[in-house]
Scaffold this motif. Sequence first.
Motif, PDB file in Angstrom:
ATOM      1  N   GLU A  67       0.841  -1.188   0.000  1.00  0.00           N
ATOM      2  CA  GLU A  67       0.000   0.000   0.000  1.00  0.00           C
ATOM      3  C   GLU A  67       0.884   1.248   0.000  1.00  0.00           C
ATOM      4  OE1 GLU A  67      -3.968   1.809   2.055  1.00  0.00           O
ATOM      5  OE2 GLU A  67      -3.185  -0.073   2.773  1.00  0.00           O
ATOM      6  N   GLY A  68       0.552   2.201  -0.873  1.00  0.00           N
ATOM      7  CA  GLY A  68       1.313   3.443  -0.974  1.00  0.00           C
ATOM      8  C   GLY A  68       2.351   3.435  -2.082  1.00  0.00           C
ATOM      9  N   ASP A  69       2.668   2.255  -2.630  1.00  0.00           N
ATOM     10  CA  ASP A  69       3.619   2.204  -3.749  1.00  0.00           C
ATOM     11  C   ASP A  69       3.050   2.994  -4.927  1.00  0.00           C
ATOM     12  OD1 ASP A  69       5.137   0.527  -2.222  1.00  0.00           O
ATOM     13  OD2 ASP A  69       5.026  -1.194  -3.580  1.00  0.00           O
ATOM     14  N   ILE A  70       3.927   3.654  -5.664  1.00  0.00           N
ATOM     15  CA  ILE A  70       3.515   4.363  -6.880  1.00  0.00           C
ATOM     16  C   ILE A  70       4.176   3.659  -8.049  1.00  0.00           C
ATOM     17  CG2 ILE A  70       3.565   6.546  -8.135  1.00  0.00           C
ATOM     18  CD1 ILE A  70       3.479   7.951  -5.404  1.00  0.00           C
ATOM     19  N   VAL A  71       3.349   3.273  -9.020  1.00  0.00           N
ATOM     20  CA  VAL A  71       3.822   2.479 -10.150  1.00  0.00           C
ATOM     21  C   VAL A  71       3.438   3.139 -11.469  1.00  0.00           C
ATOM     22  CG1 VAL A  71       3.753   0.301  -8.872  1.00  0.00           C
ATOM     23  CG2 VAL A  71       1.737   1.047 -10.126  1.00  0.00           C
ATOM     24  N   VAL A  72       4.165   2.762 -12.519  1.00  0.00           N
ATOM     25  CA  VAL A  72       3.889   3.258 -13.872  1.00  0.00           C
ATOM     26  C   VAL A  72       3.409   2.077 -14.690  1.00  0.00           C
ATOM     27  CG1 VAL A  72       4.907   4.287 -15.936  1.00  0.00           C
ATOM     28  CG2 VAL A  72       5.664   5.028 -13.679  1.00  0.00           C
ATOM     29  N   SER A  73       2.318   2.278 -15.423  1.00  0.00           N
ATOM     30  CA  SER A  73       1.814   1.215 -16.287  1.00  0.00           C
ATOM     31  C   SER A  73       1.989   1.622 -17.747  1.00  0.00           C
ATOM     32  CB  SER A  73       0.349   0.916 -15.983  1.00  0.00           C
ATOM     33  OG  SER A  73      -0.452   2.044 -16.245  1.00  0.00           O
ATOM     34  N   LEU A  74       2.026   0.627 -18.607  1.00  0.00           N
ATOM     35  CA  LEU A  74       2.221   0.835 -20.034  1.00  0.00           C
ATOM     36  C   LEU A  74       0.953   0.425 -20.754  1.00  0.00           C
ATOM     37  CD1 LEU A  74       4.140   1.512 -22.379  1.00  0.00           C
ATOM     38  CD2 LEU A  74       4.923  -0.863 -22.292  1.00  0.00           C
ATOM     39  N   LYS A  75       0.315   1.372 -21.442  1.00  0.00           N
ATOM     40  CA  LYS A  75      -0.914   1.068 -22.171  1.00  0.00           C
ATOM     41  C   LYS A  75      -0.606   0.297 -23.444  1.00  0.00           C
ATOM     42  CE  LYS A  75      -4.338   4.303 -20.761  1.00  0.00           C
ATOM     43  NZ  LYS A  75      -5.431   5.119 -21.195  1.00  0.00           N
ATOM     44  N   GLY A  76      -1.562  -0.532 -23.839  1.00  0.00           N
ATOM     45  CA  GLY A  76      -1.460  -1.212 -25.112  1.00  0.00           C
ATOM     46  C   GLY A  76      -0.469  -2.351 -25.154  1.00  0.00           C
TER      47      GLY A  76
END
Length: 191
Positions: A67-76
């Motif tokens: 909880e609290g982690d910040i993540v980056v996602s990749l669309k497509g």
Amino acid sequence: MKEVEIPSVEQLEKELDREKYRARYNRVLRSTVYTLIVVAAVAVLVATIWLPVLQIYGSSMTPTLDEGDIVVSLKGADFEPGDLIAFYMGNKILVKRCIAGPGEWVNIDKDGNVYVDGQMLDEPYLTEKTYGDCNIQFPYQVPDNRYFCLGDHRATSVDSRNSTIGCVAEEQIVGKIVFRVWPLSGFGTLE
């Protein structure tokens, strides 16, 4: 009558230099502000369209994500078993691990071992295996254009084992989680 003092050439040059400096300062300031606005707009556009940034809430993905982690996602991105994906469920975004794709058969035994098309999955990211909150019949075939997803903390995760969530449709998917940016101790790619 009051006498008007005429400034000297030196005083006029100083005043001219001061005015030129003020004009140059204003130009640089205006240019800097415009540049920052453009950079911020581009960053927001990129984050919205290609690389959504998400904050993790809850414990369904521990120990991989806290909880609290910040993540980056990749669309497509193409999704394969083992990938972390974010998807819309109602007005929330959930993060789970993709276990099986369209047309594949999933089975989970009472000890929590997961089988896809008859092969037991190697799941090194789990700290414990459990059957968890399940109200669907196994073996289960994943429908077309959908993905079977499970949380890494199987005892508490509500996921594709429960008809409340079910299999995730392609149009629900925000993207594949590829990178953790916070906390700095966990900075880096995710698997």
